[in-house]
Scaffold this motif. Structure first.
Motif, PDB file in Angstrom:
ATOM      1  N   GLN A 125      35.246  44.389  30.815  1.00 55.87           N
ATOM      2  CA  GLN A 125      35.090  45.667  31.183  1.00 55.87           C
ATOM      3  C   GLN A 125      35.158  47.373  29.756  1.00 55.87           C
ATOM      4  O   GLN A 125      34.316  48.337  30.584  1.00 55.87           O
ATOM      5  N   LEU A 165      34.006  38.082  36.976  1.00 55.23           N
ATOM      6  CA  LEU A 165      33.904  38.221  37.763  1.00 55.23           C
ATOM      7  C   LEU A 165      33.673  37.989  39.054  1.00 55.23           C
ATOM      8  O   LEU A 165      33.065  39.087  40.311  1.00 55.23           O
ATOM      9  N   ASP A 219      32.890  38.329  44.246  1.00 53.99           N
ATOM     10  CA  ASP A 219      33.014  39.528  43.403  1.00 53.99           C
ATOM     11  C   ASP A 219      34.169  39.986  43.677  1.00 53.99           C
ATOM     12  O   ASP A 219      35.119  40.246  44.506  1.00 53.99           O
ATOM     13  N   TRP A 220      34.691  40.318  42.055  1.00 55.36           N
ATOM     14  CA  TRP A 220      36.310  40.419  42.467  1.00 55.36           C
ATOM     15  C   TRP A 220      35.786  40.940  41.478  1.00 55.36           C
ATOM     16  O   TRP A 220      35.642  40.068  39.688  1.00 55.36           O
ATOM     17  N   THR A 221      36.564  42.507  40.606  1.00 54.13           N
ATOM     18  CA  THR A 221      36.291  43.197  39.613  1.00 54.13           C
ATOM     19  C   THR A 221      37.608  43.933  38.267  1.00 54.13           C
ATOM     20  O   THR A 221      38.121  44.637  37.488  1.00 54.13           O
ATOM     21  N   SER A 222      38.739  43.370  40.183  1.00 52.59           N
ATOM     22  CA  SER A 222      40.169  44.019  39.725  1.00 52.59           C
ATOM     23  C   SER A 222      41.484  42.712  39.380  1.00 52.59           C
ATOM     24  O   SER A 222      40.833  41.585  39.357  1.00 52.59           O
ATOM     25  N   ASN A 231      29.896  38.673  32.172  1.00 51.96           N
ATOM     26  CA  ASN A 231      28.341  39.026  32.527  1.00 51.96           C
ATOM     27  C   ASN A 231      27.583  40.135  31.422  1.00 51.96           C
ATOM     28  O   ASN A 231      26.352  40.861  32.275  1.00 51.96           O
ATOM     29  N   ARG A 265      38.816  39.420  32.515  1.00 52.47           N
ATOM     30  CA  ARG A 265      38.350  40.935  32.761  1.00 52.47           C
ATOM     31  C   ARG A 265      38.473  41.973  32.729  1.00 52.47           C
ATOM     32  O   ARG A 265      37.904  42.591  32.828  1.00 52.47           O
TER      33      ARG A 265
END
Length: 229
Positions: free
Chosen positions: A61, A108, A121-124, A90, A57
């Protein structure tokens, strides 16, 4: 507007710097694949699995879509483009594609570790104490080996109605995704873009192999399609 269906695999993301699923030794960045991509591996060592996907992840980024992704998004100006991807990144969405179906889940997103799961939804980073609204542990929203592919029926329906089919950056060895191309109508043209294309067996369609990487091959395909439409 003609319907262009695109099946994409690890090769298109590799050109943006995303490491491919397996290297020559059958490992994924030093890990046995089943240790980080199976439910058995999850039950055995949740910390290892969470750390592995947290690293993926973070890496996502740091990378950007390449010309292959961007050109597919540009094709929406002239075609009804549907992308069916085996990739969990993505990058197609970042490039501007609007109709993207992820067969193997999304990096994500996370989901509950029980049958009636929620998808969030998850970005961390995802940790052992992260739970859903019912207090159930969250896991990566990834389709692991041995698990059902929930999006498969939708993918089949999309391929069945294609006017053009393109296969980009995939070895066509991972099922059930590899079988999708056989649902295409027999009279439609199929384009296969890969720098090291494998032999496609039992395909009843007109086939053009484009032995290029995605950043060169997709712009080449765009020009061909604009002539054909």
């Amino acid at each position: 507007m003609k319907k262009l269906v695109v099946l994409t695999g690890a090769g298109i993301s590799a050109e943006s710097g995303i490491k491919t699923f397996r290297d020559a030794n059958g490992l994924w960045e030093g890990h046995d694949v089943m240790a980080v991509a199976s439910y058995e591996g999850w039950l055995k060592n949740k910390t290892l699995v969470l750390d592995f996907y947290n690293q993926r992840r973070r890496q996502l980024q740091e990378v950007k879509p390449n010309l292959g992704h961007i050109t597919l998004a540009e094709l929406e100006q002239d075609f009804d483009v549907h992308i069916i991807t085996q990739n969990v990144d993505n990058l197609h969405e970042q490039a501007g594609s609007n109709k993207v179906l992820h067969l193997h889940g999304e990096l994500l997103k996370v989901r509950s570790d029980h049958p009636q799961f929620e998808v969030l939804d998850w970005t961390s980073d995802l940790n052992l104490d992260d739970v859903d609204s019912k207090g159930k542990q969250l896991r990566p929203h990834i389709v692991w080996f041995g698990e059902a592919v929930p999006a498969l029926e939708e993918a089949i329906s999309i391929v069945e109605t294609a006017d053009y089919l393109a296969v980009i950056g995939t070895s066509l060895q991972v099922y059930p995704a590899a079988g999708l191309m056989h649902y295409a109508k027999r009279n439609i043209p199929v384009f296969y873009i890969d720098p090291k294309p494998v032999t496609i067996y039992d395909l009843q369609n007109p086939l053009e192999v484009i032995p290029m990487n995605a950043t060169d091959g997709v712009p080449f395909l765009k020009q061909k399609l604009l002539v054909l439409r």
